[in-house]
Motif scaffolding. Structure first.
Motif, PDB file in Angstrom:
ATOM      1  N   THR A 234       3.034  12.115  18.017  1.00 42.54           N
ATOM      2  CA  THR A 234       1.647  11.969  17.587  1.00 42.54           C
ATOM      3  C   THR A 234       0.871  13.253  17.859  1.00 42.54           C
ATOM      4  N   ASP A 235       0.130  13.688  16.861  1.00 47.47           N
ATOM      5  CA  ASP A 235      -0.723  14.877  16.964  1.00 47.47           C
ATOM      6  C   ASP A 235      -2.128  14.410  17.337  1.00 47.47           C
ATOM      7  N   ILE A 236      -2.446  14.495  18.629  1.00 47.25           N
ATOM      8  CA  ILE A 236      -3.751  14.015  19.089  1.00 47.25           C
ATOM      9  C   ILE A 236      -4.886  14.806  18.439  1.00 47.25           C
ATOM     10  N   ALA A 237      -4.662  16.113  18.247  1.00 46.11           N
ATOM     11  CA  ALA A 237      -5.706  16.925  17.617  1.00 46.11           C
ATOM     12  C   ALA A 237      -6.027  16.417  16.216  1.00 46.11           C
ATOM     13  N   ALA A 238      -4.970  15.991  15.479  1.00 41.81           N
ATOM     14  CA  ALA A 238      -5.208  15.428  14.145  1.00 41.81           C
ATOM     15  C   ALA A 238      -5.965  14.112  14.249  1.00 41.81           C
ATOM     16  N   GLY A 239      -5.651  13.309  15.280  1.00 40.40           N
ATOM     17  CA  GLY A 239      -6.391  12.076  15.497  1.00 40.40           C
ATOM     18  C   GLY A 239      -7.857  12.335  15.791  1.00 40.40           C
ATOM     19  N   ILE A 240      -8.139  13.360  16.567  1.00 38.69           N
ATOM     20  CA  ILE A 240      -9.533  13.721  16.859  1.00 38.69           C
ATOM     21  C   ILE A 240     -10.240  14.181  15.590  1.00 38.69           C
ATOM     22  N   ARG A 241      -9.546  14.941  14.752  1.00 41.81           N
ATOM     23  CA  ARG A 241     -10.157  15.363  13.483  1.00 41.81           C
ATOM     24  C   ARG A 241     -10.466  14.153  12.606  1.00 41.81           C
ATOM     25  N   GLN A 242      -9.532  13.191  12.576  1.00 44.31           N
ATOM     26  CA  GLN A 242      -9.782  11.998  11.768  1.00 44.31           C
ATOM     27  C   GLN A 242     -10.984  11.222  12.291  1.00 44.31           C
TER      28      GLN A 242
ATOM     29  N   GLU B   4      -6.572   7.804  23.680  1.00 43.29           N
ATOM     30  CA  GLU B   4      -5.869   6.588  23.259  1.00 43.29           C
ATOM     31  C   GLU B   4      -6.344   6.115  21.896  1.00 43.29           C
ATOM     32  N   LEU B   5      -7.662   6.213  21.654  1.00 42.72           N
ATOM     33  CA  LEU B   5      -8.161   5.796  20.346  1.00 42.72           C
ATOM     34  C   LEU B   5      -7.686   6.756  19.254  1.00 42.72           C
ATOM     35  N   ALA B   6      -7.640   8.044  19.559  1.00 45.61           N
ATOM     36  CA  ALA B   6      -7.151   9.014  18.577  1.00 45.61           C
ATOM     37  C   ALA B   6      -5.694   8.740  18.217  1.00 45.61           C
ATOM     38  N   ALA B   7      -4.874   8.388  19.217  1.00 49.10           N
ATOM     39  CA  ALA B   7      -3.466   8.078  18.962  1.00 49.10           C
ATOM     40  C   ALA B   7      -3.332   6.838  18.091  1.00 49.10           C
ATOM     41  N   LEU B   8      -4.161   5.828  18.346  1.00 53.70           N
ATOM     42  CA  LEU B   8      -4.119   4.618  17.538  1.00 53.70           C
ATOM     43  C   LEU B   8      -4.620   4.892  16.122  1.00 53.70           C
ATOM     44  N   ALA B   9      -5.731   5.618  16.016  1.00 50.09           N
ATOM     45  CA  ALA B   9      -6.335   5.861  14.706  1.00 50.09           C
ATOM     46  C   ALA B   9      -5.411   6.664  13.805  1.00 50.09           C
ATOM     47  N   ILE B  10      -4.754   7.676  14.363  1.00 43.72           N
ATOM     48  CA  ILE B  10      -3.887   8.495  13.542  1.00 43.72           C
ATOM     49  C   ILE B  10      -2.626   7.732  13.150  1.00 43.72           C
TER      50      ILE B  10
ATOM     51  N   GLN C 223      -2.626  21.035  10.158  1.00 46.39           N
ATOM     52  CA  GLN C 223      -1.354  20.399   9.827  1.00 46.39           C
ATOM     53  C   GLN C 223      -1.572  18.930   9.483  1.00 46.39           C
ATOM     54  N   GLY C 224      -0.627  18.369   8.769  1.00 47.09           N
ATOM     55  CA  GLY C 224      -0.705  16.954   8.395  1.00 47.09           C
ATOM     56  C   GLY C 224      -0.172  16.754   6.992  1.00 47.09           C
ATOM     57  N   LYS C 225       0.138  15.503   6.658  1.00 45.41           N
ATOM     58  CA  LYS C 225       0.667  15.205   5.329  1.00 45.41           C
ATOM     59  C   LYS C 225      -0.381  15.496   4.260  1.00 45.41           C
ATOM     60  N   ALA C 226       0.069  15.973   3.118  1.00 47.80           N
ATOM     61  CA  ALA C 226      -0.837  16.301   2.016  1.00 47.80           C
ATOM     62  C   ALA C 226      -0.073  16.159   0.711  1.00 47.80           C
TER      63      ALA C 226
ATOM     64  N   PHE D 290       0.875  -1.166   0.000  1.00 50.19           N
ATOM     65  CA  PHE D 290       0.000   0.000   0.000  1.00 50.19           C
ATOM     66  C   PHE D 290       0.916   1.221   0.000  1.00 50.19           C
ATOM     67  N   HIS D 291       0.928   1.956  -1.102  1.00 49.51           N
ATOM     68  CA  HIS D 291       1.914   3.019  -1.305  1.00 49.51           C
ATOM     69  C   HIS D 291       1.634   4.221  -0.416  1.00 49.51           C
ATOM     70  N   GLN D 292       2.528   4.452   0.514  1.00 47.75           N
ATOM     71  CA  GLN D 292       2.544   5.663   1.327  1.00 47.75           C
ATOM     72  C   GLN D 292       3.967   6.219   1.211  1.00 47.75           C
ATOM     73  N   PRO D 293       4.196   7.222   0.381  1.00 47.74           N
ATOM     74  CA  PRO D 293       5.562   7.616   0.034  1.00 47.74           C
ATOM     75  C   PRO D 293       6.459   7.936   1.229  1.00 47.74           C
ATOM     76  N   LEU D 294       5.861   8.451   2.320  1.00 45.08           N
ATOM     77  CA  LEU D 294       6.631   8.774   3.513  1.00 45.08           C
ATOM     78  C   LEU D 294       6.236   7.893   4.700  1.00 45.08           C
ATOM     79  N   GLY D 295       5.513   6.817   4.437  1.00 46.07           N
ATOM     80  CA  GLY D 295       5.055   5.939   5.503  1.00 46.07           C
ATOM     81  C   GLY D 295       3.672   6.335   5.987  1.00 46.07           C
ATOM     82  N   ARG D 296       2.981   5.364   6.598  1.00 42.30           N
ATOM     83  CA  ARG D 296       1.618   5.600   7.071  1.00 42.30           C
ATOM     84  C   ARG D 296       1.581   6.479   8.313  1.00 42.30           C
ATOM     85  N   HIS D 297       2.515   6.258   9.238  1.00 42.08           N
ATOM     86  CA  HIS D 297       2.444   6.991  10.494  1.00 42.08           C
ATOM     87  C   HIS D 297       2.619   8.491  10.231  1.00 42.08           C
ATOM     88  N   PRO D 298       1.757   9.324  10.798  1.00 42.05           N
ATOM     89  CA  PRO D 298       1.810  10.759  10.477  1.00 42.05           C
ATOM     90  C   PRO D 298       3.084  11.454  10.927  1.00 42.05           C
ATOM     91  N   ALA D 299       3.813  10.864  11.888  1.00 44.90           N
ATOM     92  CA  ALA D 299       5.058  11.478  12.365  1.00 44.90           C
ATOM     93  C   ALA D 299       6.298  10.900  11.698  1.00 44.90           C
TER      94      ALA D 299
END
Length: 441
Positions: free
Chosen positions: A296-304, A351-357, A73-76, A18-27
């Motif tokens: 990990t950006d918890i705020a980004a996890g909450i947005r997701q 904790e779920l936001a950290a896992l989801a992101i 913020q986040g990968k785009a 599954f192509h993720q050019p910089l990896g799946r993890h947001p950090a």
């Protein structure tokens, strides 16, 4: 109907990247050793060639029809899938090339033409990941205020795929003659109109490119909802899914098999997505993941999660329980997976936001090469998976370590190929090339 030839030789794992050019993890992109760029074709070629070196079945490209939110913020960024895969087709020779195209905001004629072109360019290695768009923000890019409801999107998708298949079948295999002696360029008796008129589409046909080398490129379907299972059972060749436990995957497979048999089709191969974290030891793998999670950006996890749950979760206490989803969720099966995990393991919203992101809801498999091989073997031998779509957490180490360290363990155990044997993607998955010699009159 395609003939499943999987019983002709010992059953072995299938692997996709599954192509993720910089990896799946947001950090991941922030690590010192991180490399890559989302729009660098040379980088994508490097990754595709590494996956081909690892004898992967396919290189899988996702898509997103909504751009970044101003201020968030986040990968785009990222290349359009079929454009990218066309470049990879001439830079690789064996690996399958699967691109995501939404049926919600495309037209069957264009998609049939794109994928037939990719199949010709790659000499029979093309595949289509069929999705229905899940984001209202994407709908706003196409003149709508919100998406149609779930059932309506899948009804359109079913007709969409049928029309695309019909267009691929509007040319017989040898219609394009190009005979200098006779002066016949095209045998018009081997081309036919489609004449489709349905609830969503009216398409005259025929297609303006000859029949794909595979007959039909491989069709992948990624939804695990009831409607997603129905679409996979009637239209797909492979199922890409997100399941967190063997029990859940077996239940999904049973539902998919039952739906396939009810429609007179053979069971599909199932490839759950996983995010592997490979270390030389289990402890090193845990350290690698902990280092990623530090940023990990918890705020980004909450947005997701808010996007999936169907309403803004930012007003809920981070250290409180995970709220129930709203009435209009986006990605029904992924929401169910995340919610079940939160309830089973008593996760807080934080904790779920950290896992989801971290993994976007896919299962994280962490450990030494032997530990990861043990896990994949267990799922495979219990029938919970025919293989896996790998979504490495970081790049390039996430892919390199899997190819260099895990693949040899799988090969030693007789679970994975030691060379490519089949020329086309259909054949690699035990599917027959679909031949169409002539039309009846």
């Amino acid at each position: 109907m395609p003939i499943d030839s999987s019983e002709r030789k010992p059953r072995t794992l299938h692997l996709g990247l599954f192509h993720q050019p910089l990896g799946r993890h947001p950090a991941a992109w922030r690590q010192e050793a991180a490399q890559g760029h989302p729009e660098d074709v040379d980088w994508a070629i490097r990754l595709a060639r590494k996956a081909e070196e690892g004898l992967f079945d396919m290189f899988f490209v996702a898509d997103n029809l909504a751009g970044p939110e101003p201020g968030a913020q986040g990968k785009a960024g990222g290349l359009e899938p079929v454009t990218l895969l066309s470049a990879l087709a001439v830079a690789t020779s064996r690996i399958g090339l699967v691109g995501t195209i939404s049926t919600s905001f495309s037209e069957p004629y264009n998609v049939a033409r794109l994928l037939a072109s990719l199949d010709h360019i790659s000499r029979g290695r093309a595949g289509w990941n069929v999705v229905t768009t899940q984001s209202d923000r994407a709908a706003e890019n196409f003149g709508l205020e919100a998406l149609p409801d779930h059932a309506a999107r899948y009804a359109r998708a079913d007709e969409f795929v049928r029309v695309v298949r019909g267009l691929w079948d509007s040319w017989a295999d040898d219609a394009l003659v190009i005979d200098k002696r006779s002066g016949v360029f095209l045998d018009t008796d081997r081309v036919r109109l489609l004449g489709h008129k349905g609830a969503h589409f009216s398409v005259r046909g025929p297609l303006n490119i000859s029949r794909p080398p595979q007959g039909h490129p491989v069709i992948v379907q990624a939804g695990s909802s009831r409607d997603g299972i129905g679409l996979a059972a009637t239209q797909a060749d492979l199922a890409f899914t997100a399941q967190d436990t063997i029990a859940d995957s077996l239940a999904y497979r049973a539902a998919l098999d039952a739906a396939s048999r009810a429609g007179g089709r053979s069971p599909l191969k199932v490839l759950p997505g996983i995010m592997p974290i490979v270390g030389r030891s289990d402890a090193e793998a845990r350290e690698k993941f902990a280092a990623l999670q530090e940023h990990t950006d918890i705020a980004a996890g909450i947005r997701q999660l808010s996007g999936r749950w169907g309403y803004d979760l930012s007003a809920h206490p981070l250290d409180g329980p995970v709220p129930e989803p709203g009435e209009r969720v986006h990605g029904e099966s992924r929401v169910r997976l995340l919610l079940n995990k939160a309830r089973a393991e008593n996760y807080s919203l934080r904790e779920l936001a950290a896992l989801a992101i971290a993994s976007h809801g896919h299962r994280i498999v962490m450990g030494s090469p032997q530990t990861i091989a043990d896990d994949l073997q267990d799922w495979f031998e219990q029938g919970a998976a025919d293989g896996f779509n790998l979504i490495p957490a970081s790049m390039p180490d996430g892919l390199d370590d899997f190819v260099d360290l895990v693949v040899p363990v799988l090969q030693e155990r007789g679970l994975f190929r030691r060379r490519y044997e089949e020329a086309t993607l259909r054949e690699r998955f035990g599917l027959s090339i679909l031949r169409l010699a002539a039309f009846g009159h």
